[in-house]
Motif scaffolding. Structure first.
Motif, PDB file in Angstrom:
ATOM      1  N   MET A 292      -7.960  10.238 -11.760  1.00  0.00           N
ATOM      2  CA  MET A 292      -7.627   9.019 -11.067  1.00  0.00           C
ATOM      3  C   MET A 292      -6.540   8.302 -11.864  1.00  0.00           C
ATOM      4  N   VAL A 293      -5.534   7.816 -11.152  1.00  0.00           N
ATOM      5  CA  VAL A 293      -4.446   7.040 -11.747  1.00  0.00           C
ATOM      6  C   VAL A 293      -4.451   5.679 -11.070  1.00  0.00           C
ATOM      7  N   ARG A 294      -4.443   4.625 -11.855  1.00  0.00           N
ATOM      8  CA  ARG A 294      -4.401   3.279 -11.287  1.00  0.00           C
ATOM      9  C   ARG A 294      -2.955   2.836 -11.151  1.00  0.00           C
ATOM     10  N   LEU A 295      -2.589   2.414  -9.936  1.00  0.00           N
ATOM     11  CA  LEU A 295      -1.217   2.001  -9.665  1.00  0.00           C
ATOM     12  C   LEU A 295      -1.021   0.498  -9.745  1.00  0.00           C
ATOM     13  N   GLY A 296      -2.043  -0.273  -9.607  1.00  0.00           N
ATOM     14  CA  GLY A 296      -1.913  -1.723  -9.612  1.00  0.00           C
ATOM     15  C   GLY A 296      -1.862  -2.276  -8.200  1.00  0.00           C
ATOM     16  N   ALA A 297      -1.636  -3.575  -8.101  1.00  0.00           N
ATOM     17  CA  ALA A 297      -1.683  -4.258  -6.811  1.00  0.00           C
ATOM     18  C   ALA A 297      -0.445  -4.035  -5.962  1.00  0.00           C
ATOM     19  N   ALA A 298       0.677  -3.649  -6.573  1.00  0.00           N
ATOM     20  CA  ALA A 298       1.911  -3.433  -5.822  1.00  0.00           C
ATOM     21  C   ALA A 298       2.636  -2.219  -6.396  1.00  0.00           C
ATOM     22  N   PHE A 299       3.139  -1.381  -5.514  1.00  0.00           N
ATOM     23  CA  PHE A 299       3.884  -0.201  -5.952  1.00  0.00           C
ATOM     24  C   PHE A 299       4.850   0.216  -4.847  1.00  0.00           C
ATOM     25  N   THR A 300       5.826   1.023  -5.220  1.00  0.00           N
ATOM     26  CA  THR A 300       6.758   1.594  -4.261  1.00  0.00           C
ATOM     27  C   THR A 300       6.551   3.098  -4.248  1.00  0.00           C
ATOM     28  N   LEU A 301       6.445   3.638  -3.057  1.00  0.00           N
ATOM     29  CA  LEU A 301       6.356   5.074  -2.855  1.00  0.00           C
ATOM     30  C   LEU A 301       7.740   5.520  -2.383  1.00  0.00           C
ATOM     31  N   ALA A 302       8.340   6.479  -3.080  1.00  0.00           N
ATOM     32  CA  ALA A 302       9.701   6.913  -2.745  1.00  0.00           C
ATOM     33  C   ALA A 302       9.765   8.429  -2.688  1.00  0.00           C
ATOM     34  N   TRP A 303      10.652   8.931  -1.845  1.00  0.00           N
ATOM     35  CA  TRP A 303      10.863  10.372  -1.754  1.00  0.00           C
ATOM     36  C   TRP A 303      12.225  10.653  -1.159  1.00  0.00           C
TER      37      TRP A 303
ATOM     38  N   ASP B 103       7.433  -0.122   0.102  1.00  0.00           N
ATOM     39  CA  ASP B 103       6.723  -1.040  -0.799  1.00  0.00           C
ATOM     40  C   ASP B 103       5.326  -1.270  -0.240  1.00  0.00           C
ATOM     41  N   TRP B 104       4.329  -1.047  -1.072  1.00  0.00           N
ATOM     42  CA  TRP B 104       2.926  -1.173  -0.684  1.00  0.00           C
ATOM     43  C   TRP B 104       2.238  -2.249  -1.514  1.00  0.00           C
TER      44      TRP B 104
END
Length: 114
Positions: free
Chosen positions: A1-12, A24-25
């Motif tokens: 399990m990796v914790r990303l935090g309350a806000a992150f961007t998924l890019a590809w 942006d999530w």
């Protein structure tokens, strides 16, 4: 399990168009919510959503989607890996989890003391 935090961007990068796509999530009590998406151009199944506007060479949209309990990502190995960005710093997903992890599910984590 990796914790990303309350806000992150998924890019590809799209495998055919070679266009960059970013979302942006935010983590909310109801689930994960996409708050903004940006895409360089269109084509090959990468059409910007309705209402997107061209800003700085990218189509930008702010969808009004319901929160999701989870987001499933597939990793074929035949294309560039997903990138996860937090506070403007991006890392390939393979830097955080095993290269053969597929599928990968993003979901809210319960608060764990410690």
């Amino acid at each position: 399990m990796v914790r990303l935090g309350a806000a992150f961007t998924l890019a590809w990068t799209h495998s055919v168009q070679k266009s960059d796509w970013q979302e942006d999530w935010r983590a909310t009590p109801d689930g994960l919510v996409v708050v903004e998406m940006r895409v360089e151009g269109s084509g090959a199944g990468m059409e910007p959503p309705e209402g997107a506007v061209l800003e700085g060479g990218r189509y930008v949209a702010r969808p009004q989607a319901a929160p999701l309990k989870e987001v499933m990502l597939r990793r074929s190995g035949a294309t560039a890996d997903w990138r996860i960005c937090i506070d403007g710093r991006c890392r390939a997903m393979g830097d955080m989890i095993p290269a053969d992890a597929d599928p990968v599910t993003l979901a809210l984590c319960p608060d764990v003391p410690g």
